[in-house]
Design a protein around this motif. Sequence first.
Motif, mmCIF file in Angstrom:
data_model
loop_
_atom_site.group_PDB
_atom_site.id
_atom_site.type_symbol
_atom_site.label_atom_id
_atom_site.label_comp_id
_atom_site.label_asym_id
_atom_site.label_seq_id
_atom_site.Cartn_x
_atom_site.Cartn_y
_atom_site.Cartn_z
ATOM 1 N N SER A 38 2.344 1.792 -3.560
ATOM 2 C CA SER A 38 1.408 1.579 -4.552
ATOM 3 C C SER A 38 1.426 0.442 -5.430
ATOM 4 O O SER A 38 1.368 0.489 -6.754
ATOM 5 C CB SER A 38 1.279 3.081 -5.358
ATOM 6 O OG SER A 38 0.932 4.034 -4.802
ATOM 7 N N LYS A 60 -0.080 -0.144 -8.853
ATOM 8 C CA LYS A 60 -1.436 -0.088 -8.716
ATOM 9 C C LYS A 60 -2.057 1.136 -9.516
ATOM 10 O O LYS A 60 -2.882 1.132 -10.333
ATOM 11 C CB LYS A 60 -1.816 0.307 -7.138
ATOM 12 C CG LYS A 60 -2.033 -0.871 -6.554
ATOM 13 C CD LYS A 60 -2.657 -0.284 -5.141
ATOM 14 C CE LYS A 60 -3.033 -1.428 -4.227
ATOM 15 N NZ LYS A 60 -3.444 -0.849 -2.916
ATOM 16 N N ASP A 61 -1.286 2.153 -9.668
ATOM 17 C CA ASP A 61 -1.669 3.453 -10.217
ATOM 18 C C ASP A 61 -1.688 3.311 -11.728
ATOM 19 O O ASP A 61 -0.696 2.772 -12.501
ATOM 20 C CB ASP A 61 -0.977 4.611 -9.968
ATOM 21 C CG ASP A 61 0.382 4.753 -10.042
ATOM 22 O OD1 ASP A 61 1.198 3.882 -9.482
ATOM 23 O OD2 ASP A 61 0.992 5.267 -11.328
ATOM 24 N N GLN A 98 0.205 -3.973 -5.887
ATOM 25 C CA GLN A 98 -0.584 -4.994 -5.481
ATOM 26 C C GLN A 98 0.123 -6.154 -5.790
ATOM 27 O O GLN A 98 0.792 -6.496 -6.918
ATOM 28 C CB GLN A 98 -1.873 -4.795 -6.297
ATOM 29 C CG GLN A 98 -1.879 -4.744 -8.020
ATOM 30 C CD GLN A 98 -3.022 -4.466 -8.602
ATOM 31 O OE1 GLN A 98 -4.184 -4.367 -7.732
ATOM 32 N NE2 GLN A 98 -2.987 -4.028 -9.763
ATOM 33 N N GLN A 135 0.890 -1.200 -0.080
ATOM 34 C CA GLN A 135 -0.027 0.024 0.130
ATOM 35 C C GLN A 135 0.890 1.147 -0.189
ATOM 36 O O GLN A 135 0.499 2.146 -0.608
ATOM 37 C CB GLN A 135 -0.527 -0.097 1.300
ATOM 38 C CG GLN A 135 -1.833 1.215 1.224
ATOM 39 C CD GLN A 135 -3.005 1.114 0.360
ATOM 40 O OE1 GLN A 135 -3.220 0.064 -0.207
ATOM 41 N NE2 GLN A 135 -3.515 2.305 -0.266
#
Length: 260
Positions: free
Chosen positions: A90, A244-245, A92, A87
């Motif tokens: 960023s 993630k982004d 996963q 987290q």
Amino acid sequence: MDELFAQLDSRDQAIQAESTTVINGVQAEAEKMTIRPRQDTKSRFRARQARKAAALEQAQSTLDPETEAKLKKEIEDEQRDIERICQEQSLQVHEVNPDGHCLYSAIADQLLLLGILPVPQANHVVVRYAASSYMLSHQDDFLPFLEPSTSEDLSDLGMMTSEGFKRYCASICDTAEWGGEPEILALSRAYNIPIHIIQSGHPSIVTHNPGDTSAVDDDGRIVRISYHRKMYGLGEHYNSLRPKDTISQLTHKVQAMLSS
């Protein structure tokens, strides 16, 4: 990026049958395996897998309620720690099959996302070959740190013999033997890229850099994988960590397209 992830998932499914062979065959091998002098690489691997499976089965069958509760808590704590670090960065977790190929499959997934390997080559077979070839051509860098698995591979100096080292490298290529620190270092050098491993505990991020850091491309590309000690039934396991982004995902996709 969705199209790229779809290609990755499709590739994972295509090697599913091969990946599960080790797990499905372990019990059968345990029943029929006999010890023979100078076994070939695959026979030695199957023997080790059978012993691991037998030990795991015995350990799991003898767990008392208190020990089982402790193990469950350790699994939950590990998962929470890894999710927290992901987290913060960023990232996963992208799960790969816990089949013995996991380290190589996780790194292959990363090398594809970073545009270092094209889709047809982004698999555990290619990455295993890269690790094996690099270690074989740099014996002095790795042999002193490896433990012989049998007495026949033990030299008079208490180190692994050259022949034992060659068999070790062959097992990387030809079997589903688990990979670890030596193979990660070899892959970092072979692909000339830093490899970061997120894990529970301290340090939370373990870094492996190529020997000649001045030759590393200064483009911020890093292979990121997670290391799980407790979460999977067969023991130690590695997963790939994807960004993630959307911006990072699009950047990696453009890099992959330009390098293909």
